[in-house]
Design an enzyme around this catalytic site. Structure first.
Site, PDB file in Angstrom:
ATOM      1  N   LYS A  58       2.274   2.135  10.787  1.00 41.79           N
ATOM      2  CA  LYS A  58       2.362   3.438  10.122  1.00 41.79           C
ATOM      3  C   LYS A  58       1.822   4.533  11.026  1.00 41.79           C
ATOM      4  O   LYS A  58       2.408   5.626  11.110  1.00 41.79           O
ATOM      5  CB  LYS A  58       1.575   3.393   8.812  1.00 41.79           C
ATOM      6  CG  LYS A  58       2.141   2.422   7.805  1.00 41.79           C
ATOM      7  CD  LYS A  58       1.197   2.212   6.636  1.00 41.79           C
ATOM      8  CE  LYS A  58       1.692   1.124   5.721  1.00 41.79           C
ATOM      9  NZ  LYS A  58       0.726   0.804   4.649  1.00 41.79           N
ATOM     10  N   GLU A  68       0.858  -1.184   0.000  1.00 39.52           N
ATOM     11  CA  GLU A  68       0.000   0.000   0.000  1.00 39.52           C
ATOM     12  C   GLU A  68       0.900   1.242   0.000  1.00 39.52           C
ATOM     13  O   GLU A  68       1.767   1.350   0.861  1.00 39.52           O
ATOM     14  CB  GLU A  68      -0.883   0.018   1.244  1.00 39.52           C
ATOM     15  CG  GLU A  68      -1.864  -1.116   1.333  1.00 39.52           C
ATOM     16  CD  GLU A  68      -2.619  -1.082   2.651  1.00 39.52           C
ATOM     17  OE1 GLU A  68      -3.688  -0.442   2.711  1.00 39.52           O
ATOM     18  OE2 GLU A  68      -2.125  -1.683   3.619  1.00 39.52           O
ATOM     19  N   ARG A 127       4.589 -13.776   9.815  1.00 34.73           N
ATOM     20  CA  ARG A 127       5.062 -12.398   9.767  1.00 34.73           C
ATOM     21  C   ARG A 127       6.332 -12.249  10.606  1.00 34.73           C
ATOM     22  O   ARG A 127       6.507 -12.918  11.611  1.00 34.73           O
ATOM     23  CB  ARG A 127       3.965 -11.483  10.314  1.00 34.73           C
ATOM     24  CG  ARG A 127       4.311 -10.007  10.314  1.00 34.73           C
ATOM     25  CD  ARG A 127       3.100  -9.195  10.704  1.00 34.73           C
ATOM     26  NE  ARG A 127       3.414  -7.775  10.794  1.00 34.73           N
ATOM     27  CZ  ARG A 127       2.492  -6.821  10.895  1.00 34.73           C
ATOM     28  NH1 ARG A 127       1.217  -7.147  10.919  1.00 34.73           N
ATOM     29  NH2 ARG A 127       2.851  -5.562  10.967  1.00 34.73           N
TER      30      ARG A 127
END
Length: 766
Positions: free
Chosen positions: A478, A285, A468
């Site tokens: 973020k 993204e 992950r």
């Protein structure tokens, strides 16, 4: 229902456990009814033999939708006694999984799984005897440390359909006869100490076996942070030799893949479109900077394609125009290239807005989605929802939402934008992705992924998930990084105290070291939290070989050699860039003069026995020049601080060899040096139990120390941004982008250096 489970020979406790799983119970009831229909002699209260009941139970636990229609065939051969051991049962399931969409005869099925083949005890005894005899000498030498699995494997290779438990019993018996009982030492072997590495304990590695992902237990690793059985030294080795996903076009053989009447036709078209090559994608993204976890994703997606001669798209998932900025697109592209990968093509989800919209309309017409479109609603007032249920139970996921925000590529054309759940799988289909590789948290979206592709009757890729990667003592969200920036705790997304990839690059971390670090972790299915020291170890190993050495002084003290002229020394000397590595012969010149500079900490007037450097009563050597310095005078300012140390020098001989040698600079250039430490005090700054005040309260106020008057050797005064060096006795450093082009004395640039990592030695060593 209970009667059918009792018929299988299950205990009361097993029945109680089983009925909690409604799907499994339903399968078992159907199988029991089928077994009784196939053989009327089995209509008693309990199955005629316990092994038959066990195999029928195991079959029910392994049924896949792809071959459900062939279950009667397996049940038939279990009931009639043709499938009588685990090897035959597993082979029957493998055969059906790989032939779920092709025609086959019953004879082909029987041959493939050994149905009806009986291996006698005599055959097993004879074959075990041969194998034991073959390895008798090694067995007598190694005794019970010999790899027994090797013996079992050879027997099974010769007698494919032998009962594994019987083979194991016979091997154990023969070994006992040959070696006798285990000794006391063999019964209680000493435990080797193993240092933990920060890799997730018992993290499973993803492997495809029998058409499904299996997670195998890991072994503990050696003390050094090196690749173990699950990891590798390079991404190519890991992804080519240790990762086994489906072959291109064999999507239907994987766990959970949905087969429709049109599947094989679509797969054939897909294989033709990609030329039989692996095709993957990395879909970030563009609303933030990539972090260390993304390095794993980049390496897996690009690396898997590269290892198999395929191609990988860089696809920007630009479906949220509110948060997308051009700087993020640019930074992401740069980082992918920095890690050593070149995208096959750079694409955008927005490239497909028109097609995605047409498919949304088609879903509405098929009564598979709820309607909205023409800008007659306020933001948030209406959404387009898919008529399906996700694996975790979430109903009707959103496909489109209203946003009256211009898009950076399509402008004001759209007031509706698709969601990730809707866009991702469809873009994968459009780009003919063979392997859709993503992190484990997306596993719950796999059902909607497959549902949506099949609802539109388009090519459906296979989604594979991996664990992950998280790093301790940091945050990668973020939103939280933005908060750190807003609170002026860090300077920007590339502040070297962060674990964004731009920050790691700025700190001087080499991309090759990051790739090696990821490869050594392996492709696991479990989420892992890794200590930063593990990354530092890999970085240090790389820099130690690849970064030239130089001398620099962080906190300088002026030192004057009183008898310099008497020594008849040259005005400069050649110093090797890579001392100790005879294959690298490059050197740089270092000035030699009466005045030099040493570290302030390398001189004390009075020193204890543990101090090995210069003091009033202790000489010290200078590296590379062969001088031994003896204290003469300590010149102080009005505040009592040393401003110059006067020494007398002797040339080094066997009789005056000092306890230690120190680094120094002469005729240096001034620079700024930034020393970084952990940004957070606790391992998990986001854990409210560990940090009740929130992650901002956990920040280390001493995480950055700036030295504005450090000195470097003139040989590196014209270094470029990101050039890396080993400052002797100090650590590894890299040139920061803040370095300026302003001309200073002697026409040099003003350089800024970031400390990348410390040397292996304890920084407090005397």
């Amino acid at each position: 229902m209970a009667s059918e489970l009792k018929w299988l020979g299950l205990s009361e406790s097993k029945i109680g456990e089983t009925v909690k799983n409604s799907n499994l119970t339903s399968q078992l009831v159907s199988i029991v009814k089928l077994a009784k229909e196939l053989d009327p002699a089995e209509n008693g209260d309990v199955v005629s033999s316990k092994p038959k009941g066990t195999f029928l139970y195991n079959l029910a636990t392994r049924i896949k939708p792809q071959f459900a229609q062939h279950i009667p065939l397996v049940v038939k051969h279990i009931i009639n006694g043709n499938i009588r051991n685990e090897a035959q049962l597993q082979a029957s399931i493998d055969f059906l999984l790989h032939h779920s969409v092709s025609n086959f005869t019953e004879d082909e099925f029987k041959k493939a799984c050994g149905a009806g083949v009986v291996i006698s005890i005599d055959q097993i005894e004879d074959e075990v005897g041969k194998v034991i005899g073959k390895y008798k000498e090694a067995l007598l030498k190694e005794r019970y440390s010999f790899n027994i699995g090797k013996l079992l494997g050879e027997v099974k290779q010769s007698l494919q359909w032998a009962d594994g438990s019987v083979v194991k019993q016979e091997v154990d018996l023969r070994i006992l006869e040959l070696l006798g009982p285990k000794t006391a030492d063999e019964l209680c072997p000493s435990k080797k100490k193993v240092q933990k590495t920060g890799k997730a304990e018992n993290a499973p590695i993803l492997k495809e076996k029998n058409g499904k992902v299996e997670e195998a237990k890991k072994k503990e690793k050696s003390p050094e942070f090196a690749a173990d059985e699950d990891g590798a030294e390079t991404m190519e080795e890991l992804l080519k030799n240790k990762t086994h996903f489906h072959k291109v076009g064999e999507n239907y053989k994987t766990e959970g893949y949905v087969i429709t009447p049109n599947t094989m036709k679509l797969l054939a078209e897909h294989v033709k479109a990609v030329g039989g090559k692996v095709t993957s994608r990395f879909p970030p993204e563009p609303n933030g900077i990539l972090h260390i976890g993304h390095a794993k994703a980049i390496n897996i997606n690009f690396g898997y394609a590269k290892a198999h001669g395929g191609r990988c798209y860089l696809r920007f998932d630009d479906t949220n125009p509110e948060k997308e900025e051009e700087k993020f697109f640019t930074a992401i592209s740069e980082i992918v290239n920095w890690l050593g990968y070149t995208p096959y093509k750079t694409t955008h989800s927005s490239d497909n807005f028109e097609q995605l919209y047409k498919w949304a309309v088609e879903l509405i017409h098929k009564d598979l989605a709820y309607d909205m479109k023409n800008g007659k609603f306020d933001e948030g007032e209406a959404t387009l929802r898919l008529k399906t249920i996700l694996e975790e139970g979430k109903m009707d996921p959103v496909a489109y939402r209203i946003k009256y925000v211009p898009h950076h590529r399509s402008g004001n054309k759209w007031c509706i934008y698709p969601t990730y759940d809707y866009t991702h799988c469809l873009c994968d289909s459009i780009e003919n992705i063979t392997h859709s590789l993503c992190t484990k948290e997306f596993a719950s979206r796999r059902s909607s992924y497959y549902w949506l592709c099949n609802a539109l009757d388009i090519y459906c890729p296979v989604q594979w998930e991996y664990g992950r990667l998280n790093v301790c003592y940091t945050v990668v969200s973020k939103r939280k990084i933005l908060k750190l920036i807003q609170e002026k705790i860090v300077s920007d997304w590339d502040d070297p105290r962060l674990f964004t990839l731009t920050a790691l690059r700025r700190r001087g971390i080499p991309p090759e070291a990051i790739n090696t670090f990821v490869a050594r972790l392996g492709l696991t299915g479990a989420q892992m939290s890794v200590e930063p020291s593990n990354l530092d170890a890999v970085v240090r190993d790389y820099l130690n070989i690849n970064s030239p050495r130089t001398m620099a002084i962080l906190e300088p003290l002026r030192l004057r050699i009183q008898n310099f002229k008497e020594l008849n020394l040259p005005s400069s000397i050649d110093v090797p860039d890579f001392p100790g590595d005879t294959s690298k012969t490059s050197t740089h010149k270092v000035a030699v003069d009466e005045v030099i500079f040493i570290e302030t900490t390398d001189f004390r007037e009075e020193a204890d026995k543990s101090y090995r450097r210069l003091s009033k009563n202790q000489p010290v050597g200078l590296k590379h020049i062969g001088l031994v310095l003896y204290f003469v005078e300590d010149v102080k300012d009005t505040h009592g601080h040393s401003i110059e140390v006067v020494v007398r020098a002797e040339k080094l001989t066997e009789t005056n060899k000092p306890k230690a040698f120190i680094h120094w600079v002469c005729n240096p250039v001034t620079c700024e040096v930034r020393l970084y430490d952990m940004l957070f005090k606790h391992k998990n700054p986001e854990d409210p139990q560990e940090v009740p005040g929130g992650f901002l309260s956990d920040c280390n106020v001493d995480s950055l120390k700036t030295l504005t008057n450090s000195l470097i050797d003139r040989s590196i005064a014209n270094s470029k941004v990101y050039d890396r060096y080993q400052f002797e006795r100090i650590g590894f450093f890299a040139v920061d982008p803040d370095s300026t082009n302003d001309k200073i004395h002697n026409n040099q640039h003003k350089l800024v250096f970031n400390r990348t990592v410390l040397l292996r030695e304890d920084s407090g060593k005397n």
